[in-house]
Design an enzyme around this catalytic site. Structure first.
Site, PDB file in Angstrom:
ATOM      1  N   GLU A 124       0.581  -0.953  -0.075  1.00 52.23           N
ATOM      2  CA  GLU A 124       0.127   0.118  -0.002  1.00 52.23           C
ATOM      3  C   GLU A 124       1.254   1.557  -0.430  1.00 52.23           C
ATOM      4  OE1 GLU A 124      -2.643   0.034   3.370  1.00 52.23           O
ATOM      5  OE2 GLU A 124      -3.377   1.976   2.536  1.00 52.23           O
ATOM      6  N   GLY A 264       3.114   2.612  10.521  1.00 54.64           N
ATOM      7  CA  GLY A 264       2.658   1.722  12.194  1.00 54.64           C
ATOM      8  C   GLY A 264       2.613   0.212  11.328  1.00 54.64           C
ATOM      9  N   MET A 266       0.052  -2.684   8.428  1.00 55.57           N
ATOM     10  CA  MET A 266      -0.496  -2.347   7.030  1.00 55.57           C
ATOM     11  C   MET A 266      -1.398  -4.009   7.538  1.00 55.57           C
ATOM     12  SD  MET A 266      -1.024  -1.884   4.215  1.00 55.57           S
ATOM     13  CE  MET A 266      -2.163  -2.542   3.366  1.00 55.57           C
ATOM     14  N   GLU A 267      -2.267  -3.759   7.028  1.00 55.30           N
ATOM     15  CA  GLU A 267      -3.347  -4.647   7.645  1.00 55.30           C
ATOM     16  C   GLU A 267      -3.376  -6.182   6.295  1.00 55.30           C
ATOM     17  OE1 GLU A 267      -3.954  -1.350   6.439  1.00 55.30           O
ATOM     18  OE2 GLU A 267      -5.187  -1.229   4.951  1.00 55.30           O
ATOM     19  N   ASN A 268      -2.303  -6.369   5.243  1.00 53.00           N
ATOM     20  CA  ASN A 268      -2.381  -7.263   4.214  1.00 53.00           C
ATOM     21  C   ASN A 268      -3.262  -8.849   5.464  1.00 53.00           C
ATOM     22  OD1 ASN A 268      -0.186  -6.084   2.854  1.00 53.00           O
ATOM     23  ND2 ASN A 268       1.253  -6.565   5.260  1.00 53.00           N
ATOM     24  N   HIS A 300      -6.575  -2.159  14.798  1.00 52.63           N
ATOM     25  CA  HIS A 300      -7.224  -1.530  13.864  1.00 52.63           C
ATOM     26  C   HIS A 300      -7.085  -1.868  12.421  1.00 52.63           C
ATOM     27  CE1 HIS A 300      -6.322   2.391  11.272  1.00 52.63           C
ATOM     28  NE2 HIS A 300      -5.818   2.011  10.909  1.00 52.63           N
ATOM     29  N   GLU A 301      -5.320  -2.745  12.430  1.00 53.32           N
ATOM     30  CA  GLU A 301      -5.371  -3.800  11.580  1.00 53.32           C
ATOM     31  C   GLU A 301      -5.999  -4.856  11.062  1.00 53.32           C
ATOM     32  OE1 GLU A 301      -2.989  -2.373   9.391  1.00 53.32           O
ATOM     33  OE2 GLU A 301      -2.742   0.112  10.657  1.00 53.32           O
ATOM     34  N   HIS A 304      -9.501  -3.850  10.174  1.00 54.16           N
ATOM     35  CA  HIS A 304      -9.250  -3.531   8.196  1.00 54.16           C
ATOM     36  C   HIS A 304      -9.871  -4.682   7.303  1.00 54.16           C
ATOM     37  CE1 HIS A 304      -8.041   0.724   7.555  1.00 54.16           C
ATOM     38  NE2 HIS A 304      -6.949  -0.026   8.017  1.00 54.16           N
ATOM     39  N   GLU A 323     -10.255   4.215   6.194  1.00 55.94           N
ATOM     40  CA  GLU A 323      -8.928   4.713   7.012  1.00 55.94           C
ATOM     41  C   GLU A 323     -10.006   5.432   7.626  1.00 55.94           C
ATOM     42  OE1 GLU A 323      -6.600   2.881   7.976  1.00 55.94           O
ATOM     43  OE2 GLU A 323      -5.800   2.344   5.721  1.00 55.94           O
TER      44      GLU A 323
HETATM   45  N1  ARG Z   1      -2.632   0.678   5.927  1.00 56.20           N
HETATM   46  C1  ARG Z   1      -2.098   0.868   6.705  1.00 56.20           C
HETATM   47  C2  ARG Z   1      -2.235   1.365   8.019  1.00 56.20           C
HETATM   48  O1  ARG Z   1      -3.509   1.133   8.091  1.00 56.20           O
HETATM   49  C3  ARG Z   1      -1.323   2.556   6.238  1.00 56.20           C
HETATM   50  C4  ARG Z   1      -0.354   2.129   5.303  1.00 56.20           C
HETATM   51  C5  ARG Z   1       0.609   2.919   4.912  1.00 56.20           C
HETATM   52  N2  ARG Z   1       0.816   3.351   3.671  1.00 56.20           N
HETATM   53  C6  ARG Z   1       1.795   4.857   3.208  1.00 56.20           C
HETATM   54  N3  ARG Z   1       1.938   4.832   1.738  1.00 56.20           N
HETATM   55  N4  ARG Z   1       2.226   5.269   4.404  1.00 56.20           N
HETATM   56  O2  ARG Z   1      -2.937   2.247   8.595  1.00 56.20           O
HETATM   57 ZN    ZN Z   2      -5.286   1.780   8.692  1.00 55.88          ZN
END
Ligand code: ARG
Ligand code: ZN
Length: 882
Positions: A124, A264, A266-268, A300-301, A304, A323
């Site tokens: 992301e 911080g 990432m929710e893969n 949080h993750e 998601h 988000e």
């Molecule tokens: N989706 C991730 C999160 O919940 C953050 C991803 C950050 N990506 C970036 N390019 N800064 O919070």
């Molecule tokens: Zn997020």
């Protein structure tokens, strides 16, 4: 090449559907070969344009039913501006694309890269195109099969999304694992990890009976620091079932902790990747704040999985759809498992310090932006935290039950789809019979609305009239702002602070029985009849809208609210408003903090009925960033004098209460307990000690007050990081140079092997308001312990320094040049992190003219660099054009 601006209004659905993708990774020590086999189907006429950045194409094959397999040559495709373009493709076909990449040299920490000896990914927003050619956009969802091959001894764990369906030993010490993700997903949710890691395991059984294996991977020997994250994960899984009916949908859930990570976490899908700082905890290395962020980010993750993964984004302008909503969900989770009142106070403090300044700064943007140069610049407090406030307002408008109904409707309608914030608003409003057309302006207009409060009492008619006036940022980008629909939760109090019952015909009540006024026009007057005396209004309870309230109430009224309001948020809010008022008076030349305030503070300190956490919140003054919002222009020395003068007067007036309270708190039996109550006690202890430190010393910088001894004792004797770091920060921000040096040295020796703890060592030095700070920061970036490629180290030192208003903006120093030099150098390696450092300039418009031109000179100089990334360019250009 000038980067091109992308517009929301130009959105076009994709021209091709990817029916399936089969990825094969051959991981080698100096390169990686990626084989990508996709089956595609045409949806409309036109060529296929695949995204790809820094890829070396080895071969390209096309397979169709009519002509079988064809190896394509240079005349069959074009490679232009990070795109691979193929013309004249049939209706249905397969592509086999073999590319080579070099994760070992990837310093951007985006795409596939190495952190130490571990291969990992961050896709992301647009990192997948650095792995292989693909339609790298969130509305192209497909099913993935992933095969990973690597050396067995160096990389015993080979991880990807979904279920592990196959593994085998290959020759020459290599092995292979195959993963299949049964859920379709956009490419930004793809993940791969290969390494030699330690792991802890646990299990969770969902309500409908699915047995889920939970695993957290971390460097060997650090597994014992992952238990707090594991218990947070289990709590989150249960909470999401109970509050939103969301169950987990795979047989395993993995988290990997990585030391070098831009963001911080990432929710893969099924394989979250986290910055180590948001996983690792034990009381000797992590503060209470760390414990709490770990809990909320793990949540949080995890959340998601439904808000982001099952229902995803149509395009990146919709980022807040996942988000804002997911931040709202993690805030609600933290409120439910911790202290709801304190949670709200903290969330609002952070919104005001970070988002309000962004919203007033040179790069202000709406929650749903309309154009951008770099999608990476959307990861802002506005998209996240203000976005969460919009969701919270929806919940106030619908009530909790109505909101849940709306969420159920959202999942039912859109599961498996890529949608927009408009779709979300529609899903919530339609089942509640509400019209959100005006409300949706919150997504389109930027800037924090100011609400002016005017009230009058008519004793003849026994009527109280309350007038609220909105004003909204009017700029070139937003020439004709329209009024927002603003929900105002309120109550009226009598002079004794008792709640007055409001008749139902004057206010509306939502399904949670909260009284709410709907401010929809630029100016509205609300009339309350049968009032025997002038009431005191308690407005925007729980901070019911992200606005700035301008209310010139008499100090006595604010003090009544601070002591008596039944809304805890507003009690503390009134305290903040009083402090801001006093600080402003001190800056304008007043010399005394009002005696009535000092009297109330003494009572607060002694009041046994106020719990420690809330007492600490009451005794926390507004941050410099918040004070600055009430000023036209930053005057560093006036701000410093006011802040220090205020705290010294409180310390002198309340000395005996503060000392008694400190001794009492220090007696607490739990030194390392992790609980909401313990957090409150330690936080209050830190506040009290900080205030005591402002007691004037009779002999200049000796310790006639004995406070230095208290601080040193707390630093050297405490067993937990919270107490120690609080004390260390006070020593560093003091004139006691010898004590400061000794403590910093002691801390360094104890933790120099622990890169994560060193972040705290950098940050306490960078945040000190003492005059040597700039010199020290310059020294620290050269320090052998400072890892210049590690985002955590960079943020802890440089971002913290950039936020240090008193030192960073000292007109006598050349911090801007130093800081922008650093950004420019870093940008060549890691544009995302470099761009994030630009946030320090959000207060640009508040700077004195000389500072502004000094800063602009440096900014213009950096903008001349033609190889500057679009990330950093966009933000600096915003600044130069402001
Ligand atoms: N989706 C991730 C999160 O919940 C953050 C991803 C950050 N990506 C970036 N390019 N800064 O919070
Ligand atoms: Zn997020």
């Amino acid at each position: 090449m000038e980067p091109t601006r992308v517009y929301l209004k130009d959105y076009q659905p994709p021209g091709f559907e990817v029916k399936h993708i089969d990825l094969h990774f051959d991981l080698r020590e100096d390169f990686v070969v990626v084989t990508n086999q996709m089956s595609l189907r045409r949806l409309k006429t036109g060529s296929l344009e695949l995204d790809g950045v820094q890829l070396k194409l080895r071969s390209l094959e096309l397979r169709t039913t009519s002509s079988g397999v064809q190896l394509l040559g240079a005349s069959d495709y074009r490679i232009e501006k990070d795109k691979l373009i193929l013309d004249h493709l049939p209706e249905e076909f397969e592509l086999k694309i073999v590319t080579e990449i070099k994760p070992q040299e990837n310093a951007s920490l985006e795409g596939l890269y190495k952190s130490g000896s571990i291969f990992c990914t961050q896709c992301e927003a647009q990192g997948f195109r650095k792995i292989t050619y693909f339609l790298d956009r969130p509305d192209v969802m497909t099913s993935y099969t992933v095969t990973i091959e690597a050396d067995e001894r160096k990389y015993p764990q080979l991880l990807s999304n979904g279920d592990k369906i196959h593994q085998k030993i290959l020759g020459e010490g290599r092995h292979q694992v195959v993963w299949r993700d049964p859920h379709k997903k956009p490419s930004y949710l793809f993940a791969l990890v290969a390494g030699d890691l330690g792991v802890i395991q646990d299990h969770y059984k969902t309500t409908s009976g699915r047995e889920v294996l939970l695993e957290i991977f971390a460097p060997h020997g650090q597994q014992s620091r992952c238990y707090h994250a594991m218990s947070s994960l289990k709590k989150s899984m249960k909470w999401d079932e109970e509050r939103f009916g969301c169950e987990y949908d795979l047989n395993n859930f993995m988290i990997v902790a990585i030391d070098d990570f831009n963001g911080g976490a990432m929710e893969n899908k099924g394989l979250n990747i986290f910055n180590s700082r948001l996983i690792m905890a034990d009381p000797t290395i992590a503060t209470d704040a760390d414990y709490r962020s770990i809990e909320s980010v793990v949540a949080h993750e995890y959340f998601h999985n439904w808000t982001g993964n099952r229902v995803t984004l149509r395009d990146w302008f919709q980022l807040s759809l996942k988000e804002g909503l997911t931040v709202f969900r993690d805030q609600e989770f933290s409120a439910d498992v911790g202290d709801r009142g304190l949670q709200r106070i903290e969330d609002v403090d952070s919104l005001r310090s970070r988002q309000f300044s962004e919203d007033a700064g040179p790069n202000a943007h709406p929650v749903r932006p309309e154009s951008c140069l770099s999608v990476d610049n959307f990861y802002t407090a506005t998209i996240y935290e203000k976005g969460a406030e919009l969701i919270r307002m929806m919940q106030i408008l619908t009530g909790r039950l109505g909101f849940r109904k709306g969420m159920d409707n959202y999942f039912n309608k859109f599961d498996g789809q890529a949608v927009t914030t408009d779709d979300f608003a529609q899903a919530i409003s339609e089942v509640n019979g509400l019209d959100f057309s005006q409300f949706k302006l919150w997504y389109q207009q930027f800037g924090t609305p100011k609400i002016e409060v005017l009230d009058e009492y008519d004793s003849n008619r026994e009527e109280y009239r309350l007038t609220l006036k909105q004003s909204i940022a009017k700029t070139e980008k937003q020439p004709e702002p329209r009024p927002f629909h603003i929900p105002v939760l309120l109550g009226l109090l009598d002079r004794q602070g008792k709640e007055i019952t409001l008749p139902a015909d004057e206010v509306s009540f939502n399904t949670d029985q909260e009284a709410v006024l709907h401010l929809k026009r630029m100016e509205e007057t609300f009339v309350f009849k049968h009032q025997k005396a002038k009431p005191i209004p308690s407005l925007f309870r729980e901070f019911s809208a992200p606005v700035e309230v301008l209310w010139e109430a008499p100090l006595e009224d604010l003090l009544v609210l601070m002591q008596k309001d039944r809304d805890g948020f507003n009690r503390r809010e009134m305290a903040q408003q009083i402090y801001l008022r006093v600080l402003n008076d001190l800056m304008k030349g007043a010399s005394k903090v009002p005696a009535s305030l000092l009297k109330v503070l003494k009572e607060v300190l002694q009041d046994q009925k106020i719990d420690a956490g809330f007492k600490a919140a009451l005794m926390t003054w507004p941050s410099d960033a918040m004070i600055l919002q009430t000023l036209k222009t930053l005057d560093v020395s006036a701000l410093r004098l006011a802040r220090e003068g205020f705290q010294t007067q409180v310390a002198v007036a309340c000395e005996s209460q503060l000392r008694a309270l400190y001794l009492d708190l220090h007696k607490e039996p739990f030194l390392t307990e992790i609980s909401t109550r313990a957090f409150g006690v330690r936080n209050l202890k830190a506040r009290v000690l900080a205030i005591l430190q402002s007691l004037p010393e009779s002999d200049g910088n000796g310790d006639s007050s004995g406070v230095l001894a208290l601080i040193e004792t707390q630093y050297y004797q405490s067993k937990n990081m919270t107490d120690r770091l609080a004390a260390l920060a006070l020593l560093v921000d003091s004139k006691h140079v010898t004590a400061k040096r000794a403590a910093l040295e002691n801390f360094r020796l104890e933790f120099e092997k622990d890169s994560l703890v060193l972040n705290k060592w950098f940050a306490v030095q960078a945040q000190s308001s003492q005059d040597e700070t700039y010199d020290e920061v310059q020294g620290l970036i050269q320090h052998p312990l400072f890892q210049g490629q590690n985002p955590n180290h960079i943020y802890s030192l440089m971002r913290t320094f950039g936020n240090n208003i008193l030192q960073f903006h000292d007109p006598a120093k050349d911090c801007y040049r130093f800081y922008l030099d650093f950004i420019e150098k870093l940008d060549a390696k890691n544009p995302q992190v470099a761009a994030r450092l630009c946030g320090a300039f959000n207060l640009f418009k508040k700077l004195a003219p000389e500072s502004r031109s000094k800063l602009l000179n440096e900014v213009r100089r950096v903008l001349m660099n033609t190889s500057l990334s679009r990330n950093t360019r966009e933000l600096l250009q915003g600044l130069a054009e402001a």
